[in-house]
Enzyme design. Sequence first.
Site, PDB file in Angstrom:
ATOM      1  N   ARG A  45     -13.417   1.899 -13.103  1.00  0.00           N
ATOM      2  CA  ARG A  45     -13.961   1.646 -11.755  1.00  0.00           C
ATOM      3  C   ARG A  45     -15.078   2.638 -11.408  1.00  0.00           C
ATOM      4  NH1 ARG A  45      -8.372   0.572  -9.389  1.00  0.00           N
ATOM      5  NH2 ARG A  45      -8.287   2.521  -8.231  1.00  0.00           N
TER       6      ARG A  45
ATOM      7  N   ARG B 278     -23.028   8.905 -14.516  1.00  0.00           N
ATOM      8  CA  ARG B 278     -24.496   8.814 -14.409  1.00  0.00           C
ATOM      9  C   ARG B 278     -25.179  10.038 -15.009  1.00  0.00           C
ATOM     10  NH1 ARG B 278     -23.756   7.469  -8.725  1.00  0.00           N
ATOM     11  NH2 ARG B 278     -23.273   5.253  -8.573  1.00  0.00           N
TER      12      ARG B 278
ATOM     13  N   ARG C  24       2.599   2.862  -4.881  1.00  0.00           N
ATOM     14  CA  ARG C  24       2.414   4.230  -4.406  1.00  0.00           C
ATOM     15  C   ARG C  24       2.182   4.161  -2.903  1.00  0.00           C
ATOM     16  NH1 ARG C  24       4.067   8.029  -7.595  1.00  0.00           N
ATOM     17  NH2 ARG C  24       2.522   9.557  -6.856  1.00  0.00           N
TER      18      ARG C  24
ATOM     19  N   ARG D  10      -6.776  14.653  -1.678  1.00  0.00           N
ATOM     20  CA  ARG D  10      -8.093  14.792  -1.039  1.00  0.00           C
ATOM     21  C   ARG D  10      -7.929  15.077   0.440  1.00  0.00           C
ATOM     22  NH1 ARG D  10     -10.353   8.466  -1.137  1.00  0.00           N
ATOM     23  NH2 ARG D  10      -8.492   7.538  -0.219  1.00  0.00           N
TER      24      ARG D  10
ATOM     25  N   GLU E 296      -4.226  14.170   2.101  1.00  0.00           N
ATOM     26  CA  GLU E 296      -3.591  12.948   1.600  1.00  0.00           C
ATOM     27  C   GLU E 296      -2.666  13.286   0.433  1.00  0.00           C
ATOM     28  OE1 GLU E 296      -6.684   9.918   1.721  1.00  0.00           O
ATOM     29  OE2 GLU E 296      -5.732   8.976  -0.001  1.00  0.00           O
TER      30      GLU E 296
ATOM     31  N   TYR F 206      -4.638  -4.458  -6.430  1.00  0.00           N
ATOM     32  CA  TYR F 206      -5.516  -3.630  -5.614  1.00  0.00           C
ATOM     33  C   TYR F 206      -6.788  -4.431  -5.374  1.00  0.00           C
ATOM     34  CZ  TYR F 206      -8.568  -0.256  -3.664  1.00  0.00           C
ATOM     35  OH  TYR F 206      -9.422   0.357  -2.784  1.00  0.00           O
TER      36      TYR F 206
ATOM     37  N   ASP G 276     -10.436  -4.480  -3.142  1.00  0.00           N
ATOM     38  CA  ASP G 276     -11.345  -3.922  -2.152  1.00  0.00           C
ATOM     39  C   ASP G 276     -11.579  -4.961  -1.058  1.00  0.00           C
ATOM     40  OD1 ASP G 276     -11.954  -1.254  -2.733  1.00  0.00           O
ATOM     41  OD2 ASP G 276     -13.242  -1.823  -4.395  1.00  0.00           O
TER      42      ASP G 276
HETATM   43  P1  FAD Z   1      -3.439  -5.978   4.549  1.00  0.00           P
HETATM   44  O1  FAD Z   1      -4.595  -5.294   5.190  1.00  0.00           O
HETATM   45  O2  FAD Z   1      -2.408  -5.139   3.905  1.00  0.00           O
HETATM   46  O3  FAD Z   1      -2.761  -6.906   5.637  1.00  0.00           O
HETATM   47  C1  FAD Z   1      -1.485  -7.498   5.467  1.00  0.00           C
HETATM   48  C2  FAD Z   1      -0.796  -7.529   6.819  1.00  0.00           C
HETATM   49  O4  FAD Z   1       0.386  -8.329   6.702  1.00  0.00           O
HETATM   50  C3  FAD Z   1      -0.355  -6.175   7.320  1.00  0.00           C
HETATM   51  O5  FAD Z   1      -0.950  -5.902   8.568  1.00  0.00           O
HETATM   52  C4  FAD Z   1       1.166  -6.294   7.441  1.00  0.00           C
HETATM   53  O6  FAD Z   1       1.691  -5.622   8.579  1.00  0.00           O
HETATM   54  C5  FAD Z   1       1.377  -7.780   7.569  1.00  0.00           C
HETATM   55  N1  FAD Z   1       2.684  -8.260   7.094  1.00  0.00           N
HETATM   56  C6  FAD Z   1       3.192  -8.109   5.844  1.00  0.00           C
HETATM   57  N2  FAD Z   1       4.384  -8.708   5.760  1.00  0.00           N
HETATM   58  C7  FAD Z   1       4.659  -9.245   6.970  1.00  0.00           C
HETATM   59  C8  FAD Z   1       5.746 -10.010   7.489  1.00  0.00           C
HETATM   60  N3  FAD Z   1       6.778 -10.371   6.720  1.00  0.00           N
HETATM   61  N4  FAD Z   1       5.695 -10.396   8.799  1.00  0.00           N
HETATM   62  C9  FAD Z   1       4.629 -10.050   9.575  1.00  0.00           C
HETATM   63  N5  FAD Z   1       3.571  -9.348   9.127  1.00  0.00           N
HETATM   64  C10 FAD Z   1       3.579  -8.959   7.825  1.00  0.00           C
HETATM   65  N6  FAD Z   1     -11.311  -1.347   0.328  1.00  0.00           N
HETATM   66  C11 FAD Z   1     -12.652  -1.153   0.350  1.00  0.00           C
HETATM   67  O7  FAD Z   1     -13.415  -2.127   0.220  1.00  0.00           O
HETATM   68  N7  FAD Z   1     -13.186   0.099   0.547  1.00  0.00           N
HETATM   69  C12 FAD Z   1     -12.404   1.196   0.698  1.00  0.00           C
HETATM   70  O8  FAD Z   1     -12.929   2.314   0.859  1.00  0.00           O
HETATM   71  C13 FAD Z   1     -10.995   1.024   0.653  1.00  0.00           C
HETATM   72  N8  FAD Z   1     -10.193   2.091   0.797  1.00  0.00           N
HETATM   73  C14 FAD Z   1      -8.842   1.922   0.690  1.00  0.00           C
HETATM   74  C15 FAD Z   1      -8.044   3.049   0.785  1.00  0.00           C
HETATM   75  C16 FAD Z   1      -6.681   2.921   0.634  1.00  0.00           C
HETATM   76  C17 FAD Z   1      -5.829   4.149   0.764  1.00  0.00           C
HETATM   77  C18 FAD Z   1      -6.129   1.661   0.342  1.00  0.00           C
HETATM   78  C19 FAD Z   1      -4.666   1.512   0.069  1.00  0.00           C
HETATM   79  C20 FAD Z   1      -6.912   0.516   0.307  1.00  0.00           C
HETATM   80  C21 FAD Z   1      -8.283   0.644   0.466  1.00  0.00           C
HETATM   81  N9  FAD Z   1      -9.119  -0.479   0.434  1.00  0.00           N
HETATM   82  C22 FAD Z   1     -10.480  -0.292   0.469  1.00  0.00           C
HETATM   83  C23 FAD Z   1      -8.572  -1.852   0.292  1.00  0.00           C
HETATM   84  C24 FAD Z   1      -8.308  -2.558   1.653  1.00  0.00           C
HETATM   85  O9  FAD Z   1      -7.345  -1.833   2.386  1.00  0.00           O
HETATM   86  C25 FAD Z   1      -7.822  -3.993   1.379  1.00  0.00           C
HETATM   87  O10 FAD Z   1      -8.869  -4.705   0.732  1.00  0.00           O
HETATM   88  C26 FAD Z   1      -7.418  -4.813   2.600  1.00  0.00           C
HETATM   89  O11 FAD Z   1      -6.563  -4.118   3.454  1.00  0.00           O
HETATM   90  C27 FAD Z   1      -6.716  -6.093   2.172  1.00  0.00           C
HETATM   91  O12 FAD Z   1      -6.483  -6.928   3.281  1.00  0.00           O
HETATM   92  P2  FAD Z   1      -5.236  -7.928   3.328  1.00  0.00           P
HETATM   93  O13 FAD Z   1      -5.420  -8.737   4.556  1.00  0.00           O
HETATM   94  O14 FAD Z   1      -5.107  -8.647   2.031  1.00  0.00           O
HETATM   95  O15 FAD Z   1      -3.958  -6.984   3.427  1.00  0.00           O
HETATM   96  N1  UDP Z   2      -9.839   9.920 -10.111  1.00  0.00           N
HETATM   97  C1  UDP Z   2      -9.640  11.214 -10.540  1.00  0.00           C
HETATM   98  N2  UDP Z   2     -10.290  12.236  -9.885  1.00  0.00           N
HETATM   99  C2  UDP Z   2     -11.078  12.003  -8.822  1.00  0.00           C
HETATM  100  C3  UDP Z   2     -11.274  10.689  -8.386  1.00  0.00           C
HETATM  101  C4  UDP Z   2     -10.635   9.664  -9.068  1.00  0.00           C
HETATM  102  O1  UDP Z   2      -8.891  11.454 -11.465  1.00  0.00           O
HETATM  103  O2  UDP Z   2     -11.611  12.991  -8.271  1.00  0.00           O
HETATM  104  C5  UDP Z   2      -9.122   8.845 -10.843  1.00  0.00           C
HETATM  105  C6  UDP Z   2      -7.793   8.471 -10.174  1.00  0.00           C
HETATM  106  O3  UDP Z   2      -6.865   8.136 -11.174  1.00  0.00           O
HETATM  107  C7  UDP Z   2      -8.172   7.241  -9.372  1.00  0.00           C
HETATM  108  C8  UDP Z   2      -9.200   6.590 -10.308  1.00  0.00           C
HETATM  109  O4  UDP Z   2      -9.914   7.681 -10.893  1.00  0.00           O
HETATM  110  O5  UDP Z   2      -7.067   6.398  -9.121  1.00  0.00           O
HETATM  111  C9  UDP Z   2     -10.169   5.638  -9.642  1.00  0.00           C
HETATM  112  O6  UDP Z   2     -10.881   6.319  -8.617  1.00  0.00           O
HETATM  113  P1  UDP Z   2     -11.090   5.669  -7.199  1.00  0.00           P
HETATM  114  O7  UDP Z   2     -11.982   6.526  -6.404  1.00  0.00           O
HETATM  115  O8  UDP Z   2     -11.469   4.226  -7.388  1.00  0.00           O
HETATM  116  O9  UDP Z   2      -9.626   5.868  -6.619  1.00  0.00           O
HETATM  117  P2  UDP Z   2      -8.654   5.088  -5.676  1.00  0.00           P
HETATM  118  O10 UDP Z   2      -9.360   3.896  -5.113  1.00  0.00           O
HETATM  119  O11 UDP Z   2      -7.531   4.774  -6.622  1.00  0.00           O
HETATM  120  O12 UDP Z   2      -8.284   6.101  -4.628  1.00  0.00           O
END
Ligand code: FAD
Ligand code: UDP
Length: 382
Positions: A171, A175, A246, A276, A299, A347, A349
């Site tokens: 992912r 560079r 996780r 982080r 975090e 996972y 985005d």
């Molecule tokens: P969700 O947002 O998880 O929505 C599902 C909803 O269903 C939830 O609100 C939940 O409460 C509800 N639900 C579940 N079961 C039930 C039930 N039985 N009854 C009623 N309600 C229910 N994407 C990016 O593009 N850029 C980023 O920088 C980025 N950062 C992230 C960082 C983290 C830590 C994580 C974990 C994800 C990140 N993502 C990022 C991904 C992003 O969060 C997801 O793409 C997005 O949330 C997916 O939307 P969704 O609607 O599929 O799921």
């Molecule tokens: N990663 C790492 N060191 C860093 C950043 C990322 O080892 O400083 C690894 C880590 O395993 C992470 C993966 O690279 O899950 C992909 O990075 P990304 O930023 O996409 O992480 P995530 O979306 O999983 O937080």
Amino acid sequence: MRFCVVGAGFSGAIIARHLSEKGHKVLLLDERTHIAGNCHTARDEATGVMVHHYGPHIFHTADRRAWDYICQFGTFLPYVNRVKAVSKGRMYTLPVNLLTINQFFETTMSPAQARSFIAGKADRSIKEPKNFEEQALSMIGPELYKAFFYGYTRKQWGLEPTELPASILKRLPLRFNYDDNYFNHPYQGMPEGGYSAIVENILKSTNIDLRLNTKFEEISEEFHHVFYTGPIDRYFEFRLGRLGYRTLDFERIDSDGDYQGTAVINYCDQEVPYTRISEHKHFAPWEADALQKTVSFREYSRLAEPNDVPYYPIRLANEKTMLEQYIELAGNTPNVSFLGRLGTYRYLDMDVTISEALSACDRIDVALNEGEPLPAFFIDPT
Ligand code: FAD
Ligand code: UDP
């Protein structure tokens, strides 16, 4: 027709809006007290900072359809994710770029020199990397791997990098110039009013019956079809076991002014217990200077227990086998479609989430027009 959409994140909101625009009745549920799922943002009362409640979210994409779609519902302002990383008491930039390499090896190499230097470090005996560690060793060699990836990955996943798939590391770009943009995508930005305002606008001017604080399990009404964006194993009451995730714990840090001078600093050493620190006002650079106070979050990653928020699907061999069994079960369950990150245990985005939801809408139109049944999945989740 009357439909139920479970989950008011991007997946559920897009499907619900589409069905409502087509004249159908839609009940949209979420068990949380807010919309936008894991992308939820809200102004923090103590500091005035727009906080990303479930961790930092940066919108980035190469998908023009997803970008055009989301831009209809709010203004995106320029934001480029430039991540800093601490390793053994020194500060670097990530993803690994020419500045990282030159600082780490205390050199002043040109792009061509660095390319051949790193090629000399890389393990050329690994032709097809079978896991994260092999991918790293074949790409950047042992020193950079140990400094930036080994400890962080152990903390993030709770596993040895030899147990993780190579795809996780793929992912990230590598560079040989000074570009320290974390992403390669042409469209990148941050919504001026936060993500929840975007989802609010998606749901505006529709006839959707939105019920927050409501679990699908509490609903006894009949529907023509259910679109389920919650965890697939939960829909089936975990009868085949729990899919592993996780989860994250966030430790709040309040301070005046500027805590760390940037949005994200990764802590790559295994001895530091968190992965982080994110300082959320820097995700909105257009308003950061005007805010007197600041809030940041350390975090910590750990294995999700039954009542934790599921964040990252683990998807190792055992989970994939269990997922396949749930997929089979879903295939034999009429009138329910599973989608989104939890419904398909992947996972995703935000841009991929939006793109998949829009493709699902296309497919729904065809099926409803032709009177065909809707599929259990709109994509193959394996
Ligand atoms: P969700 O947002 O998880 O929505 C599902 C909803 O269903 C939830 O609100 C939940 O409460 C509800 N639900 C579940 N079961 C039930 C039930 N039985 N009854 C009623 N309600 C229910 N994407 C990016 O593009 N850029 C980023 O920088 C980025 N950062 C992230 C960082 C983290 C830590 C994580 C974990 C994800 C990140 N993502 C990022 C991904 C992003 O969060 C997801 O793409 C997005 O949330 C997916 O939307 P969704 O609607 O599929 O799921
Ligand atoms: N990663 C790492 N060191 C860093 C950043 C990322 O080892 O400083 C690894 C880590 O395993 C992470 C993966 O690279 O899950 C992909 O990075 P990304 O930023 O996409 O992480 P995530 O979306 O999983 O937080």
